[in-house]
Write a protein that holds these residues in place. Structure first.
Motif, PDB file in Angstrom:
ATOM      1  N   LYS A  88       0.837  -1.144   0.178  1.00  0.00           N
ATOM      2  CA  LYS A  88       0.048  -0.225  -0.254  1.00  0.00           C
ATOM      3  C   LYS A  88       0.933   1.216   0.076  1.00  0.00           C
ATOM      4  O   LYS A  88       1.961   1.218   0.572  1.00  0.00           O
ATOM      5  N   ARG A  89       0.599   2.196  -0.820  1.00  0.00           N
ATOM      6  CA  ARG A  89       1.159   3.796  -0.854  1.00  0.00           C
ATOM      7  C   ARG A  89       1.142   4.106   0.678  1.00  0.00           C
ATOM      8  O   ARG A  89      -0.044   4.462   1.074  1.00  0.00           O
ATOM      9  N   LEU A  90       2.338   4.553   1.019  1.00  0.00           N
ATOM     10  CA  LEU A  90       2.141   5.311   2.339  1.00  0.00           C
ATOM     11  C   LEU A  90       3.044   6.787   2.195  1.00  0.00           C
ATOM     12  O   LEU A  90       4.154   6.952   1.719  1.00  0.00           O
ATOM     13  N   HIS A  91       2.147   7.890   2.231  1.00  0.00           N
ATOM     14  CA  HIS A  91       2.731   8.979   2.021  1.00  0.00           C
ATOM     15  C   HIS A  91       3.373   9.479   3.400  1.00  0.00           C
ATOM     16  O   HIS A  91       2.776  10.477   4.078  1.00  0.00           O
ATOM     17  N   LEU A  92       4.430   9.183   3.571  1.00  0.00           N
ATOM     18  CA  LEU A  92       5.281   9.674   4.642  1.00  0.00           C
ATOM     19  C   LEU A  92       6.122  10.643   4.503  1.00  0.00           C
ATOM     20  O   LEU A  92       6.289  11.175   3.226  1.00  0.00           O
ATOM     21  N   ALA A  93       6.866  11.241   5.411  1.00  0.00           N
ATOM     22  CA  ALA A  93       7.506  12.787   5.351  1.00  0.00           C
ATOM     23  C   ALA A  93       8.935  12.280   5.022  1.00  0.00           C
ATOM     24  O   ALA A  93       9.395  11.287   5.608  1.00  0.00           O
ATOM     25  N   GLU A  94       9.520  12.924   3.903  1.00  0.00           N
ATOM     26  CA  GLU A  94      11.145  12.866   3.798  1.00  0.00           C
ATOM     27  C   GLU A  94      11.935  14.053   4.487  1.00  0.00           C
ATOM     28  O   GLU A  94      11.375  15.197   4.585  1.00  0.00           O
ATOM     29  N   ILE A  95      13.009  13.610   5.019  1.00  0.00           N
ATOM     30  CA  ILE A  95      13.942  14.673   5.883  1.00  0.00           C
ATOM     31  C   ILE A  95      14.240  15.841   4.846  1.00  0.00           C
ATOM     32  O   ILE A  95      13.903  16.995   5.144  1.00  0.00           O
ATOM     33  N   ILE A  96      14.522  15.645   3.656  1.00  0.00           N
ATOM     34  CA  ILE A  96      14.967  16.701   2.873  1.00  0.00           C
ATOM     35  C   ILE A  96      13.843  17.747   2.394  1.00  0.00           C
ATOM     36  O   ILE A  96      14.239  18.904   1.711  1.00  0.00           O
ATOM     37  N   ASP A  97      12.616  17.304   2.613  1.00  0.00           N
ATOM     38  CA  ASP A  97      11.637  18.089   2.075  1.00  0.00           C
ATOM     39  C   ASP A  97      10.876  18.951   3.180  1.00  0.00           C
ATOM     40  O   ASP A  97      10.286  20.066   3.132  1.00  0.00           O
ATOM     41  N   GLN A  98      11.782  18.727   4.564  1.00  0.00           N
ATOM     42  CA  GLN A  98      11.408  19.670   5.721  1.00  0.00           C
ATOM     43  C   GLN A  98      12.200  21.178   5.730  1.00  0.00           C
ATOM     44  O   GLN A  98      13.430  21.031   5.318  1.00  0.00           O
ATOM     45  N   LYS A  99      11.407  22.149   5.867  1.00  0.00           N
ATOM     46  CA  LYS A  99      12.096  23.552   5.941  1.00  0.00           C
ATOM     47  C   LYS A  99      13.014  23.413   7.177  1.00  0.00           C
ATOM     48  O   LYS A  99      14.032  24.284   6.935  1.00  0.00           O
ATOM     49  N   TRP A 100      13.131  22.736   7.947  1.00  0.00           N
ATOM     50  CA  TRP A 100      14.324  22.746   9.234  1.00  0.00           C
ATOM     51  C   TRP A 100      15.320  21.894   8.680  1.00  0.00           C
ATOM     52  O   TRP A 100      16.499  22.064   9.460  1.00  0.00           O
ATOM     53  N   CYS A 101      15.599  21.183   7.702  1.00  0.00           N
ATOM     54  CA  CYS A 101      16.398  20.384   7.162  1.00  0.00           C
ATOM     55  C   CYS A 101      17.556  21.408   6.839  1.00  0.00           C
ATOM     56  O   CYS A 101      17.370  22.104   5.964  1.00  0.00           O
TER      57      CYS A 101
END
Length: 294
Positions: free
Chosen positions: A2-15
């Motif tokens: 199943k597709r899981l729309h999880l968060a990636e680190i480099i997408d975050q503004k705090w990265c």
């Protein structure tokens, strides 16, 4: 899976920018050597011959990705003209863009301002491409991206080499764990890359974590079908499928859409046409629905 729309680190503004660019530079380094998307050159070239755009607008370019070699595939074959390529990103990697543009002067350009894929500026008109980036967007945003391209009358080609498959997960993990071995040889050279690799191993961790998450976020061909119908792009022809890599049961998932000569199309329906490498969809007005696509 199943597709899981999880968060990636480099997408975050705090990265940290150095970590984000470190991951992007490693992906570019791999592209230069593996050239995964070279097999997609024929498909892209065929569509460009039909559309004949004034430019290629590459969205979510990261460190430049496959354009380090893919531009030569277009240059050396029977494309109608030398099409300029414009690199863009929400977080522009200016140093990587400048290096690539410097290597291919008068062919590859870049935009140094952030570009939102759901609202591409009017001054960036052309055939849109995305490589290893579409999975970053949830269903609503992905649909708006397709709608924005159609509203502007621009073609779009999306390519993803990750898949929700056990082989992709193992392969991604192996590639991520090799990042520390490659770090000193990646160009442009950055001292910050060595710090975030060997002192605080944030880059290899982000490569591993984001790589595994990317596999779980990739849209399957069936899910792309749903996005096509939801986007309801009148007057557009869509192709989607999987470009196999050798004998492995995985490959590059692609979605290509471009306008056809159908300026009066309204209240579109979707016709599914048999295709040897995956279904082709042609969005037609209700008055002609059911005719055979060429």
């Amino acid at each position: 899976m199943k597709r899981l729309h999880l968060a990636e680190i480099i997408d975050q503004k705090w990265c940290p920018t150095a970590v984000r660019e470190g991951v992007q530079d490693y992906l570019k380094f791999l592209e230069q050597r593996l050239q995964i998307y070279r097999r997609c050159g024929d498909r892209l070239r065929r569509v460009l011959r039909q559309v004949r755009p004034a430019a290629i607008i590459d969205l979510c370019s990261g460190g430049g990705g496959p354009w380090t070699y893919l531009w030569q595939e277009l240059e050396n074959k029977d494309c109608p003209q030398q099409i300029p390529i414009r690199l863009t990103d929400l977080y522009p990697n200016i140093q990587a863009f400048e290096q690539l543009a410097g290597d291919v002067k008068e062919r590859i350009w870049y935009c140094d301002q952030p570009v939102d894929v759901t609202r591409v500026p009017e001054n960036l008109r052309g055939f849109r491409t995305l490589f290893t980036a579409f999975h970053h967007f949830d269903r609503s945003t992905a649909c708006r991206m397709l709608q924005d391209a159609a509203a502007s009358g621009d073609g779009i080609a999306i390519f993803e080499f990750n898949q929700r498959h056990i082989l992709s997960l193992f392969g991604t993990a192996a590639i991520a764990l090799m990042q520390p071995l490659a770090a000193p040889f990646i160009r442009p050279f950055r001292w910050s890359r060595l710090f975030w690799t060997y002192v605080i191993p944030a880059i290899p961790f982000a490569c591993l974590f984001d790589g595994l998450v990317s596999c779980m976020r990739v849209y399957s061909p069936g899910e792309l079908d749903g996005l096509i119908k939801e986007a309801d792009a009148s007057g557009y022809r869509w192709e989607r499928g999987v470009e196999r890599i050798g004998l492995l049961p995985v490959g590059v998932t692609y979605l290509v859409g471009y306008p056809v000569n159908n300026s009066k199309a309204q209240h579109a329906e979707v016709e599914v046409v048999e295709h040897t490498e995956g279904p082709v969809y042609q969005i037609l007005p209700e008055s002609v629905y059911g005719s055979t696509a060429s």
